[in-house]
Write a protein that holds these residues in place. Structure first.
Motif, PDB file in Angstrom:
ATOM      1  N   GLU A  28       0.801  -1.224   0.000  1.00  0.00           N
ATOM      2  CA  GLU A  28       0.000   0.000   0.000  1.00  0.00           C
ATOM      3  C   GLU A  28       0.835   1.275   0.000  1.00  0.00           C
ATOM      4  OE1 GLU A  28      -2.612  -0.349   3.345  1.00  0.00           O
ATOM      5  OE2 GLU A  28      -3.741  -1.989   2.434  1.00  0.00           O
ATOM      6  N   SER A  29       2.139   1.149   0.095  1.00  0.00           N
ATOM      7  CA  SER A  29       3.005   2.322   0.140  1.00  0.00           C
ATOM      8  C   SER A  29       2.961   3.079  -1.186  1.00  0.00           C
ATOM      9  CB  SER A  29       4.446   1.898   0.424  1.00  0.00           C
ATOM     10  OG  SER A  29       5.311   3.003   0.272  1.00  0.00           O
ATOM     11  N   PRO A  30       2.739   4.399  -1.129  1.00  0.00           N
ATOM     12  CA  PRO A  30       2.693   5.188  -2.365  1.00  0.00           C
ATOM     13  C   PRO A  30       4.067   5.345  -3.025  1.00  0.00           C
ATOM     14  CG  PRO A  30       2.446   6.617  -0.467  1.00  0.00           C
ATOM     15  CD  PRO A  30       2.450   5.202   0.051  1.00  0.00           C
ATOM     16  N   THR A  31       5.135   5.068  -2.312  1.00  0.00           N
ATOM     17  CA  THR A  31       6.478   5.225  -2.878  1.00  0.00           C
ATOM     18  C   THR A  31       7.051   3.902  -3.382  1.00  0.00           C
ATOM     19  OG1 THR A  31       7.504   4.919  -0.708  1.00  0.00           O
ATOM     20  CG2 THR A  31       6.972   7.185  -1.365  1.00  0.00           C
ATOM     21  N   LEU A  32       6.252   2.866  -3.394  1.00  0.00           N
ATOM     22  CA  LEU A  32       6.712   1.535  -3.796  1.00  0.00           C
ATOM     23  C   LEU A  32       7.006   1.494  -5.293  1.00  0.00           C
ATOM     24  CD1 LEU A  32       7.036  -1.308  -2.509  1.00  0.00           C
ATOM     25  CD2 LEU A  32       4.744  -1.799  -3.342  1.00  0.00           C
ATOM     26  N   ASP A  33       8.190   1.001  -5.663  1.00  0.00           N
ATOM     27  CA  ASP A  33       8.497   0.912  -7.086  1.00  0.00           C
ATOM     28  C   ASP A  33       7.884  -0.355  -7.694  1.00  0.00           C
ATOM     29  OD1 ASP A  33      10.343  -1.351  -6.951  1.00  0.00           O
ATOM     30  OD2 ASP A  33      11.860   0.032  -6.204  1.00  0.00           O
ATOM     31  N   HIS A  34       7.859  -0.389  -9.007  1.00  0.00           N
ATOM     32  CA  HIS A  34       7.181  -1.469  -9.734  1.00  0.00           C
ATOM     33  C   HIS A  34       7.763  -2.845  -9.409  1.00  0.00           C
ATOM     34  CE1 HIS A  34       5.064  -3.525 -12.932  1.00  0.00           C
ATOM     35  NE2 HIS A  34       6.216  -4.019 -13.332  1.00  0.00           N
ATOM     36  N   SER A  37       6.738  -3.998  -5.983  1.00  0.00           N
ATOM     37  CA  SER A  37       5.317  -4.342  -5.917  1.00  0.00           C
ATOM     38  C   SER A  37       5.068  -5.703  -6.552  1.00  0.00           C
ATOM     39  CB  SER A  37       4.448  -3.265  -6.570  1.00  0.00           C
ATOM     40  OG  SER A  37       4.580  -3.268  -7.965  1.00  0.00           O
ATOM     41  N   GLN A  38       5.775  -6.003  -7.647  1.00  0.00           N
ATOM     42  CA  GLN A  38       5.611  -7.307  -8.282  1.00  0.00           C
ATOM     43  C   GLN A  38       6.110  -8.422  -7.359  1.00  0.00           C
ATOM     44  OE1 GLN A  38       3.387  -6.464 -10.171  1.00  0.00           O
ATOM     45  NE2 GLN A  38       4.072  -7.372 -12.074  1.00  0.00           N
ATOM     46  N   TYR A  39       7.232  -8.178  -6.696  1.00  0.00           N
ATOM     47  CA  TYR A  39       7.759  -9.144  -5.736  1.00  0.00           C
ATOM     48  C   TYR A  39       6.735  -9.395  -4.627  1.00  0.00           C
ATOM     49  CZ  TYR A  39      10.204 -10.940  -1.696  1.00  0.00           C
ATOM     50  OH  TYR A  39      10.545 -11.688  -0.584  1.00  0.00           O
ATOM     51  N   LEU A  40       6.184  -8.324  -4.074  1.00  0.00           N
ATOM     52  CA  LEU A  40       5.223  -8.469  -2.979  1.00  0.00           C
ATOM     53  C   LEU A  40       3.952  -9.183  -3.432  1.00  0.00           C
ATOM     54  CD1 LEU A  40       5.655  -4.997  -1.263  1.00  0.00           C
ATOM     55  CD2 LEU A  40       6.289  -7.230  -0.314  1.00  0.00           C
ATOM     56  N   ARG A  41       3.496  -8.917  -4.634  1.00  0.00           N
ATOM     57  CA  ARG A  41       2.313  -9.612  -5.155  1.00  0.00           C
ATOM     58  C   ARG A  41       2.579 -11.109  -5.274  1.00  0.00           C
ATOM     59  NH1 ARG A  41      -1.319  -5.730  -7.152  1.00  0.00           N
ATOM     60  NH2 ARG A  41      -0.327  -3.704  -7.378  1.00  0.00           N
TER      61      ARG A  41
END
Length: 67
Positions: A28-34, A37-41
């Protein structure tokens, strides 16, 4: 089959739930890079797969061959 009443599963499920909560918060972090985010997904999907081990598998439908 997973024994959901075992101490081991209790520890695993607790770890997975905490890890899911942490990964979702990071996502949910607005500063998260792509890439992150893919790793977390992917991590969230894998953790959900671990929890799914306790579900009964869907029955297999017989294959029809069209004879």
């Amino acid at each position: 089959m997973v024994d959901i009443h075992s101490d081991t599963w209790g520890a695993v499920s607790k770890f997975v739930e905490e890890s899911l909560q942490d990964a979702r918060q990071q996502l949910e972090s607005p500063t998260l890079d792509h890439d992150r985010s893919q790793y977390l997904r992917g991590r969230i999907a894998a953790l959900c797969d671990v929890l799914a081990l306790t579900r009964d598998p869907a029955p297999l439908a017989p294959k029809t061959t069209g004879y």
